[in-house]
Design a protein around this motif. Structure first.
Motif, PDB file in Angstrom:
ATOM      1  N   PHE A   9     -45.751   1.748 -38.243  1.00  0.00           N
ATOM      2  CA  PHE A   9     -47.265   1.875 -38.736  1.00  0.00           C
ATOM      3  C   PHE A   9     -47.218   1.943 -40.546  1.00  0.00           C
ATOM      4  O   PHE A   9     -48.048   1.106 -40.795  1.00  0.00           O
ATOM      5  CB  PHE A   9     -48.035   3.147 -38.397  1.00  0.00           C
ATOM      6  CG  PHE A   9     -48.420   3.378 -36.333  1.00  0.00           C
ATOM      7  CD1 PHE A   9     -49.769   3.597 -36.913  1.00  0.00           C
ATOM      8  CD2 PHE A   9     -47.867   2.941 -35.668  1.00  0.00           C
ATOM      9  CE1 PHE A   9     -50.621   3.288 -35.764  1.00  0.00           C
ATOM     10  CE2 PHE A   9     -48.735   2.932 -34.723  1.00  0.00           C
ATOM     11  CZ  PHE A   9     -49.660   3.349 -34.705  1.00  0.00           C
ATOM     12  N   ALA A  31     -46.224  -1.739 -41.423  1.00  0.00           N
ATOM     13  CA  ALA A  31     -47.639  -3.065 -41.543  1.00  0.00           C
ATOM     14  C   ALA A  31     -48.889  -2.190 -42.025  1.00  0.00           C
ATOM     15  O   ALA A  31     -49.342  -3.738 -42.267  1.00  0.00           O
ATOM     16  CB  ALA A  31     -47.520  -2.694 -39.627  1.00  0.00           C
ATOM     17  N   LEU A  32     -49.457  -0.652 -41.435  1.00  0.00           N
ATOM     18  CA  LEU A  32     -50.092  -0.275 -42.785  1.00  0.00           C
ATOM     19  C   LEU A  32     -50.503  -0.213 -44.459  1.00  0.00           C
ATOM     20  O   LEU A  32     -51.034  -0.560 -44.412  1.00  0.00           O
ATOM     21  CB  LEU A  32     -50.839   0.685 -41.591  1.00  0.00           C
ATOM     22  CG  LEU A  32     -50.895   0.571 -40.410  1.00  0.00           C
ATOM     23  CD1 LEU A  32     -51.480   2.427 -39.922  1.00  0.00           C
ATOM     24  CD2 LEU A  32     -52.646  -0.098 -40.462  1.00  0.00           C
ATOM     25  N   LEU A  38     -54.285  -6.766 -44.532  1.00  0.00           N
ATOM     26  CA  LEU A  38     -54.266  -5.455 -44.196  1.00  0.00           C
ATOM     27  C   LEU A  38     -54.132  -5.856 -42.667  1.00  0.00           C
ATOM     28  O   LEU A  38     -53.090  -5.626 -41.911  1.00  0.00           O
ATOM     29  CB  LEU A  38     -54.682  -4.495 -44.335  1.00  0.00           C
ATOM     30  CG  LEU A  38     -54.934  -3.380 -43.327  1.00  0.00           C
ATOM     31  CD1 LEU A  38     -53.514  -2.699 -43.255  1.00  0.00           C
ATOM     32  CD2 LEU A  38     -55.580  -2.023 -43.189  1.00  0.00           C
ATOM     33  N   VAL A  39     -54.963  -6.919 -42.617  1.00  0.00           N
ATOM     34  CA  VAL A  39     -55.501  -7.471 -40.597  1.00  0.00           C
ATOM     35  C   VAL A  39     -54.806  -8.169 -40.719  1.00  0.00           C
ATOM     36  O   VAL A  39     -53.794  -7.860 -39.138  1.00  0.00           O
ATOM     37  CB  VAL A  39     -56.852  -7.895 -41.276  1.00  0.00           C
ATOM     38  CG1 VAL A  39     -57.293  -8.535 -39.470  1.00  0.00           C
ATOM     39  CG2 VAL A  39     -57.980  -6.896 -40.849  1.00  0.00           C
ATOM     40  N   SER A  98     -51.487  -8.220 -41.360  1.00  0.00           N
ATOM     41  CA  SER A  98     -50.359  -7.422 -41.506  1.00  0.00           C
ATOM     42  C   SER A  98     -50.312  -6.805 -39.866  1.00  0.00           C
ATOM     43  O   SER A  98     -49.206  -7.138 -39.320  1.00  0.00           O
ATOM     44  CB  SER A  98     -49.946  -6.391 -42.236  1.00  0.00           C
ATOM     45  OG  SER A  98     -48.906  -5.628 -42.076  1.00  0.00           O
ATOM     46  N   ILE A  99     -51.109  -6.027 -39.157  1.00  0.00           N
ATOM     47  CA  ILE A  99     -51.646  -5.757 -38.160  1.00  0.00           C
ATOM     48  C   ILE A  99     -51.680  -6.537 -36.728  1.00  0.00           C
ATOM     49  O   ILE A  99     -50.826  -6.587 -36.034  1.00  0.00           O
ATOM     50  CB  ILE A  99     -52.677  -4.890 -38.228  1.00  0.00           C
ATOM     51  CG1 ILE A  99     -52.685  -3.651 -39.621  1.00  0.00           C
ATOM     52  CG2 ILE A  99     -53.266  -4.835 -36.307  1.00  0.00           C
ATOM     53  CD1 ILE A  99     -53.894  -3.386 -39.197  1.00  0.00           C
ATOM     54  N   ALA A 100     -52.163  -7.846 -37.442  1.00  0.00           N
ATOM     55  CA  ALA A 100     -52.035  -8.823 -36.158  1.00  0.00           C
ATOM     56  C   ALA A 100     -51.068  -8.877 -36.081  1.00  0.00           C
ATOM     57  O   ALA A 100     -49.822  -9.745 -34.610  1.00  0.00           O
ATOM     58  CB  ALA A 100     -53.159  -9.822 -36.635  1.00  0.00           C
ATOM     59  N   ALA A 129     -47.881  -7.325 -37.074  1.00  0.00           N
ATOM     60  CA  ALA A 129     -47.404  -6.650 -35.828  1.00  0.00           C
ATOM     61  C   ALA A 129     -47.440  -6.177 -34.340  1.00  0.00           C
ATOM     62  O   ALA A 129     -46.515  -6.811 -33.181  1.00  0.00           O
ATOM     63  CB  ALA A 129     -47.632  -4.695 -36.117  1.00  0.00           C
ATOM     64  N   VAL A 130     -48.761  -7.279 -34.252  1.00  0.00           N
ATOM     65  CA  VAL A 130     -49.359  -6.915 -33.021  1.00  0.00           C
ATOM     66  C   VAL A 130     -48.494  -8.012 -31.790  1.00  0.00           C
ATOM     67  O   VAL A 130     -48.166  -8.171 -30.818  1.00  0.00           O
ATOM     68  CB  VAL A 130     -50.889  -7.270 -32.568  1.00  0.00           C
ATOM     69  CG1 VAL A 130     -50.860  -7.302 -31.107  1.00  0.00           C
ATOM     70  CG2 VAL A 130     -50.780  -5.732 -33.095  1.00  0.00           C
ATOM     71  N   TYR A 160     -42.167 -11.916 -37.414  1.00  0.00           N
ATOM     72  CA  TYR A 160     -43.386 -10.933 -38.725  1.00  0.00           C
ATOM     73  C   TYR A 160     -43.343 -11.451 -39.739  1.00  0.00           C
ATOM     74  O   TYR A 160     -44.111 -11.230 -40.846  1.00  0.00           O
ATOM     75  CB  TYR A 160     -42.741 -10.052 -38.024  1.00  0.00           C
ATOM     76  CG  TYR A 160     -44.034  -8.683 -38.929  1.00  0.00           C
ATOM     77  CD1 TYR A 160     -45.359  -9.217 -38.551  1.00  0.00           C
ATOM     78  CD2 TYR A 160     -43.014  -8.131 -40.111  1.00  0.00           C
ATOM     79  CE1 TYR A 160     -46.343  -8.196 -39.455  1.00  0.00           C
ATOM     80  CE2 TYR A 160     -44.185  -7.445 -40.458  1.00  0.00           C
ATOM     81  CZ  TYR A 160     -45.325  -7.311 -40.775  1.00  0.00           C
ATOM     82  OH  TYR A 160     -46.341  -6.503 -41.388  1.00  0.00           O
ATOM     83  N   TRP A 195     -46.417   9.477 -43.289  1.00  0.00           N
ATOM     84  CA  TRP A 195     -45.175   8.566 -41.794  1.00  0.00           C
ATOM     85  C   TRP A 195     -44.353   9.690 -41.240  1.00  0.00           C
ATOM     86  O   TRP A 195     -44.322   9.786 -40.457  1.00  0.00           O
ATOM     87  CB  TRP A 195     -45.438   7.806 -41.992  1.00  0.00           C
ATOM     88  CG  TRP A 195     -46.867   6.716 -42.194  1.00  0.00           C
ATOM     89  CD1 TRP A 195     -47.586   6.212 -43.495  1.00  0.00           C
ATOM     90  CD2 TRP A 195     -47.385   6.980 -41.641  1.00  0.00           C
ATOM     91  NE1 TRP A 195     -48.594   6.100 -43.198  1.00  0.00           N
ATOM     92  CE2 TRP A 195     -48.922   6.256 -41.648  1.00  0.00           C
ATOM     93  CE3 TRP A 195     -47.982   7.392 -39.519  1.00  0.00           C
ATOM     94  CZ2 TRP A 195     -49.871   5.773 -40.443  1.00  0.00           C
ATOM     95  CZ3 TRP A 195     -48.969   6.777 -38.333  1.00  0.00           C
ATOM     96  CH2 TRP A 195     -49.785   5.723 -39.510  1.00  0.00           C
TER      97      TRP A 195
END
Length: 247
Positions: free
Chosen positions: A108, A111-112, A144-145, A147-149, A151-152, A178, A219
């Motif tokens: 988290f 990625a975030l 940000l999007v 990075s999240i995508a 990571a998924v 990634y 975190w």
């Protein structure tokens, strides 16, 4: 069970928020004050009239900061707990509750926070053109999007490869994928440089260091506190060995 974990995630968020608020007050707010003083000095030198203070600085650094940090920490604690609940005993292999929580905390944070900040690092109030704030916000959220995508997709790739390779090899390949994906995205997105030439580099460095330190605090505490609380709950429910035995 999900509701119990969600509650513990929010409790962990409260703990993290309290510690993060203390960190922000000690290390973050002095950097903001320096930036505001620089902004006021530049405005006075340009002969610009002093703008009225809609919200007092004391309120911003006090109840405003506390509310923002606590809301963010509790929300992130809830999200962490829901992701934990979806993975524990299903896709987490033999990870214990504390180990899974720690791994999720690292993922988290990367990625975030860290990956988007590498492309578009946070700036203090005196830095940046007000006319470009909309564009800068859109670019940051695009990063940000992405990075999240990424990571998924990396997680999905690691799960597929794990059926043929060892878990470590699958994780390494997914991690490399990634990194390559993020490098391409960062190369395609435009860079932004709006730091005034006479703004002290040390102040900018300290501000960015404080913002990263704030997120590290949140975190780290979230992952450790939730891992502890989740493990106690799973032991009480007789589900502790679920994650260790699932394959």
């Amino acid at each position: 069970m999900v509701g119990q974990l969600l509650l513990r995630g929010m409790i962990a968020g409260v703990i993290a928020g309290l510690l993060a608020f203390g960190f922000a007050r000690v290390f973050g707010e002095p950097q903001v004050d320096r930036a505001i003083a620089f902004e006021e000095k530049m405005a006075a030198a340009a002969g610009e009239p002093e703008e009225p203070e809609v919200v007092s600085r004391a309120t911003q650094a006090g109840i405003g900061l506390f509310t923002g940090v606590m809301t963010y920490s509790v929300a992130m604690g809830g999200i962490l707990s829901l992701v934990f609940a979806s993975l524990y005993g299903r896709a987490a292999g033999g990870l214990s509750p504390r180990a899974l929580s720690a791994c999720l905390g690292v993922v988290f944070f990367l990625a975030l926070i860290l990956v988007p900040d590498l492309k578009y690092p946070p700036n203090p109030p005196a830095v940046g053109n007000p006319e470009t704030i909309g564009m800068r916000t859109e670019l940051y959220f695009a990063m940000l999007v992405a990075s999240i995508a990424g990571a998924v997709l990396a997680f999905a790739l690691a799960r597929n490869l794990a059926h043929r390779w060892s878990g470590w090899n699958a994780a390494i390949v997914a991690g490399i994928a990634y990194v390559v994906f993020i490098a391409i995205v960062q190369a395609l997105l435009p860079s932004i440089n709006e730091v005034p030439e006479n703004f002290r580099a040390l102040d900018l460095y300290n501000f960015r260091l404080a913002t990263v330190g704030l997120q590290v605090t949140i975190w780290t505490v979230l992952a450790l506190a939730f891992g502890f609380l989740a493990e106690k709950q799973l032991r009480a429910q007789g589900l502790y060995r679920l994650g260790a035995s699932a394959r």
